[in-house]
Write a protein that holds these residues in place. Structure first.
Motif, PDB file in Angstrom:
ATOM      1  N   SER A  34       2.309  -5.046   5.069  1.00 54.07           N
ATOM      2  CA  SER A  34       2.081  -3.711   5.613  1.00 54.07           C
ATOM      3  C   SER A  34       3.366  -3.223   6.242  1.00 54.07           C
ATOM      4  O   SER A  34       4.160  -4.013   6.753  1.00 54.07           O
ATOM      5  N   PRO A  90       5.851   4.607  -5.294  1.00 55.51           N
ATOM      6  CA  PRO A  90       6.217   4.308  -3.906  1.00 55.51           C
ATOM      7  C   PRO A  90       7.474   3.447  -3.779  1.00 55.51           C
ATOM      8  O   PRO A  90       7.596   2.412  -4.433  1.00 55.51           O
ATOM      9  N   TYR A 145       1.911   1.920   5.251  1.00 54.47           N
ATOM     10  CA  TYR A 145       1.740   1.447   3.882  1.00 54.47           C
ATOM     11  C   TYR A 145       1.103   0.078   3.890  1.00 54.47           C
ATOM     12  O   TYR A 145       1.464  -0.775   4.699  1.00 54.47           O
ATOM     13  N   ASP A 146       0.147  -0.135   2.998  1.00 57.02           N
ATOM     14  CA  ASP A 146      -0.509  -1.439   2.858  1.00 57.02           C
ATOM     15  C   ASP A 146      -0.470  -1.805   1.382  1.00 57.02           C
ATOM     16  O   ASP A 146      -1.087  -1.131   0.557  1.00 57.02           O
ATOM     17  N   SER A 147       0.274  -2.835   1.037  1.00 54.88           N
ATOM     18  CA  SER A 147       0.465  -3.169  -0.375  1.00 54.88           C
ATOM     19  C   SER A 147      -0.826  -3.604  -1.052  1.00 54.88           C
ATOM     20  O   SER A 147      -1.041  -3.283  -2.219  1.00 54.88           O
ATOM     21  N   GLU A 155      10.525   8.427  -5.961  1.00 53.21           N
ATOM     22  CA  GLU A 155       9.073   8.292  -6.091  1.00 53.21           C
ATOM     23  C   GLU A 155       8.497   9.156  -7.199  1.00 53.21           C
ATOM     24  O   GLU A 155       7.465   8.819  -7.762  1.00 53.21           O
ATOM     25  N   LEU A 193       8.512   1.936  -1.013  1.00 44.42           N
ATOM     26  CA  LEU A 193       8.399   0.850  -0.041  1.00 44.42           C
ATOM     27  C   LEU A 193       8.326  -0.526  -0.680  1.00 44.42           C
ATOM     28  O   LEU A 193       8.864  -1.487  -0.144  1.00 44.42           O
ATOM     29  N   GLU A 194       7.688  -0.646  -1.822  1.00 46.70           N
ATOM     30  CA  GLU A 194       7.610  -1.948  -2.486  1.00 46.70           C
ATOM     31  C   GLU A 194       9.010  -2.433  -2.880  1.00 46.70           C
ATOM     32  O   GLU A 194       9.317  -3.615  -2.781  1.00 46.70           O
ATOM     33  N   LYS A 212      -0.309   2.244  10.612  1.00 44.35           N
ATOM     34  CA  LYS A 212       0.007   1.596   9.343  1.00 44.35           C
ATOM     35  C   LYS A 212       0.423   2.683   8.360  1.00 44.35           C
ATOM     36  O   LYS A 212      -0.344   3.588   8.050  1.00 44.35           O
ATOM     37  N   GLN A 222      -2.910  -0.623  -2.025  1.00 40.89           N
ATOM     38  CA  GLN A 222      -2.315   0.122  -3.125  1.00 40.89           C
ATOM     39  C   GLN A 222      -2.616  -0.507  -4.489  1.00 40.89           C
ATOM     40  O   GLN A 222      -2.531   0.147  -5.506  1.00 40.89           O
TER      41      GLN A 222
END
Length: 71
Positions: A53, A29, A64-66, A24, A31-32, A62, A69
């Motif tokens: 999410s 991030p 992470y929320d794409s 990171e 997560l994507e 929650k 972002q």
């Protein structure tokens, strides 16, 4: 979208804290990238279809929320 058992997709991923932190610092991030590996679709493609999410299964928080972002 590839089937879950098709080549190029995986069913689980483990990322250590140190790996996540180092990744990171350079790429943003993680997560994507994890979602892309799990689904076989790019985060851009997923965001065009409503986004995704990541939710803690225990707390239902929650993480992470794409869409949030990329606003």
């Amino acid at each position: 979208m590839p089937k879950p058992d098709s080549p190029g997709t995986v069913s689980s991923i483990f990322v250590s804290f140190d790996t996540k932190h180092k990744f990171e610092q350079i790429h943003g991030p993680i997560l994507e990238h994890v979602i892309s590996l799990l689904t076989g679709r790019s985060s851009e493609d997923l965001n065009r279809t409503g986004g995704f999410s990541v939710v803690d299964p225990v707390t239902e928080e929650k993480i992470y929320d794409s869409v949030a972002q990329h606003v």
